[in-house]
Design an enzyme around this catalytic site. Structure first.
Site, PDB file in Angstrom:
ATOM      1  N   HIS A   1       0.846  -1.209   0.000  1.00  0.00           N
ATOM      2  CA  HIS A   1       0.000   0.000   0.000  1.00  0.00           C
ATOM      3  C   HIS A   1       0.875   1.249   0.000  1.00  0.00           C
ATOM      4  CE1 HIS A   1      -4.091   1.738   1.270  1.00  0.00           C
ATOM      5  NE2 HIS A   1      -3.303   2.774   1.039  1.00  0.00           N
TER       6      HIS A   1
ATOM      7  N   HIS B   1       1.160   5.004  -2.354  1.00  0.00           N
ATOM      8  CA  HIS B   1       0.591   5.823  -3.442  1.00  0.00           C
ATOM      9  C   HIS B   1       1.698   6.527  -4.212  1.00  0.00           C
ATOM     10  CE1 HIS B   1      -3.719   5.654  -2.162  1.00  0.00           C
ATOM     11  NE2 HIS B   1      -3.160   5.341  -1.008  1.00  0.00           N
TER      12      HIS B   1
ATOM     13  N   ASP C   1       1.516   9.189  -6.027  1.00  0.00           N
ATOM     14  CA  ASP C   1       1.463  10.639  -5.817  1.00  0.00           C
ATOM     15  C   ASP C   1       1.695  11.016  -4.356  1.00  0.00           C
ATOM     16  OD1 ASP C   1      -0.932   9.363  -5.257  1.00  0.00           O
ATOM     17  OD2 ASP C   1      -2.189  11.050  -5.837  1.00  0.00           O
TER      18      ASP C   1
ATOM     19  N   GLY D   1      -9.952   7.688  -1.730  1.00  0.00           N
ATOM     20  CA  GLY D   1     -10.581   9.005  -1.576  1.00  0.00           C
ATOM     21  C   GLY D   1     -11.362   9.041  -0.282  1.00  0.00           C
TER      22      GLY D   1
ATOM     23  N   HIS E   1      -9.932   0.845  -0.126  1.00  0.00           N
ATOM     24  CA  HIS E   1      -9.668   1.650   1.068  1.00  0.00           C
ATOM     25  C   HIS E   1     -10.946   1.623   1.914  1.00  0.00           C
ATOM     26  CE1 HIS E   1      -6.210   3.472  -0.987  1.00  0.00           C
ATOM     27  NE2 HIS E   1      -5.890   4.065   0.139  1.00  0.00           N
TER      28      HIS E   1
ATOM     29  N   GLU F   1     -10.797   3.241   7.425  1.00  0.00           N
ATOM     30  CA  GLU F   1      -9.754   4.185   7.819  1.00  0.00           C
ATOM     31  C   GLU F   1     -10.439   5.289   8.610  1.00  0.00           C
ATOM     32  OE1 GLU F   1      -7.826   6.059   4.501  1.00  0.00           O
ATOM     33  OE2 GLU F   1      -6.222   6.918   5.720  1.00  0.00           O
TER      34      GLU F   1
ATOM     35  N   ASP G   1       1.849   3.902   2.892  1.00  0.00           N
ATOM     36  CA  ASP G   1       0.775   4.767   2.393  1.00  0.00           C
ATOM     37  C   ASP G   1       1.365   5.933   1.574  1.00  0.00           C
ATOM     38  OD1 ASP G   1      -1.854   5.313   1.928  1.00  0.00           O
ATOM     39  OD2 ASP G   1      -2.294   6.152   3.896  1.00  0.00           O
TER      40      ASP G   1
HETATM   41 ZN   LIG Z   1      -3.952   4.774   0.907  1.00  0.00          ZN
END
Ligand SMILES: [Zn+2]
Length: 386
Positions: free
Chosen positions: A23, A25, A27, A188, A215, A218, A324
């Site tokens: 996991h 990202h 970006d 998101g 996701h 969370e 993350d």
């Molecule tokens: Zn994430």
């Protein structure tokens, strides 16, 4: 000359241990210096100026803006990475550098995710985005190999929860599944955007025998996790920390782990009572992609010491350790391992266990997962523990 046997207190032992990351990202892991250079090239407005307009100043801004304690404001920081990732050249560069950074940190296999729909503002078509990122990953793998670091990257294509592109992105993931894309994800803000809004995409993926993670759990609790598993059919859960809302201390009427984490950490595992959803997640060995530093930043966990991963670890859920967003959390896999060592006494054997968990849960074919476990992870740890 024989090298000194490392101890778990030595800083670089975590970097030298083979690690698997599920996991991360794209970006969320851009180098600050790269954001700065790409912003200069494209004229993207950055939130730092004057003497703070340096890689260090920018790194500090990302870290503190992400430290706000809310998932929504945490997600706002991405405008400044996504903003400079709108050309093929920028995507190739960011993907190549991410691969190299992970490889130098001892990551041997990683699944890096990104949302193609966020990279079309400069006129790129969705397939061109995927091909540019794949090219960057391949360049990064080759460069890492030349440096003596073996790493393999699989891409996960993410669709945004609030958008209506999930079916198109799912089709893109299937189209590129034999060309570097290993799965699909939904990301998101969870509030107001349940995963069931994207059922069409998930049903399509299941019919195509494709893999996906969601996701869930969370910012939102059990309903989000339940929908992701029982309605959408997720193979893995992104975060899933809130599954501890369904685990009670002392018996079925006791406080939840979230309500009394200290009691949960002190309790004998036999005195922790699993509700039906938590039991299902554990029974089915559903992998939880846990991201301790990120969860503390967004308020999903109070601290590393009081992170639910410790309770779930003791209850033998299939937990995995992840970064993350390395830029926003100023972290790396070896830093996360070091934090768990300090907060929970994790040693190399524990790291090997979660690394093996992660590799078992990867979206690669079974024989390829096994080859990494037998050929890289086991001998890597055996050498460190010798
Ligand atoms: Zn994430």
């Amino acid at each position: 000359m024989r090298e000194t046997t490392p101890t778990t207190d030595s800083v670089d032992v975590w970097a030298r241990a083979p690690k698997v990351l599920l996991h991360d990202h794209l970006d969320g892991g851009v180098r600050p210096a790269t954001v700065l250079e790409l912003a200069d090239e494209t004229g993207h407005d950055l939130p730092v100026s004057g003497k703070d307009r340096t890689a260090g100043g920018l790194a500090a801004w990302f870290r503190s803006a992400a430290d706000s304690g809310s998932l929504e404001s945490y997600l706002e920081t991405f405008a400044h990475t996504v903003g400079v990732m709108q050309t093929e050249a920028a995507l190739v560069r960011v993907a190549r550098e991410a691969t190299l950074d992970l490889a130098r940190d001892g990551v041997v296999y990683a699944e890096i995710r990104y949302a193609p729909e966020l990279h079309v503002a400069g006129g790129l078509e969705l397939p061109a985005v995927v091909e540019a990122v794949n090219a960057g990953f391949r360049e990064g793998e080759a460069q890492a190999a030349a440096e003596g670091h073996g790493i393999r990257i699989g891409a996960l294509l993410t669709a945004m929860r609030h958008a209506a592109k999930s079916r198109e992105i799912a089709e893109l993931a299937v189209r590129y599944r034999d060309a570097g894309v290993v799965g699909f994800d939904i990301a998101g803000a969870e509030a107001g955007h349940p995963p069931t809004r994207h059922l069409d995409a998930f049903e399509y993926l299941r019919r195509e025998n494709a893999h996906f993670t969601i996701h869930a759990g969370e910012a939102f609790g059990l309903p989000s996790i339940w929908e992701a598993i029982q309605w959408c059919g997720a193979d893995r859960l992104g975060h899933g920390v809130r599954i501890v809302d369904d685990i009670r201390v002392g018996g079925p009427d006791g406080p939840t782990v979230t309500e009394d984490i200290d009691a949960a950490l002190a309790a004998d595992p036999a005195d922790l009572h699993l509700g039906r959803l938590a039991a299902y997640v554990r029974d089915r060995r559903i992998p939880l992609e846990m991201c301790p530093s990120s969860n503390v930043q967004t308020g999903a966990a109070p601290s590393i010491e009081q992170h639910p991963i410790r309770v779930l670890d003791r209850l033998r859920f299939r937990i995995t350790l992840n970064t993350d967003n390395r830029l926003m959390s100023d972290t790396s896999m070896s830093k996360e391992a070091g934090l768990l060592h300090e907060a929970a006494g994790w040693d190399l054997a524990r790291l090997q266990w979660v690394t093996t968990n992660a590799m078992k849960s990867a979206f690669l074919p079974f024989d390829e997962r096994l080859a990494v476990i037998e050929g890289t992870i086991k001998p890597g740890y055996a050498a460190l523990l010798a």
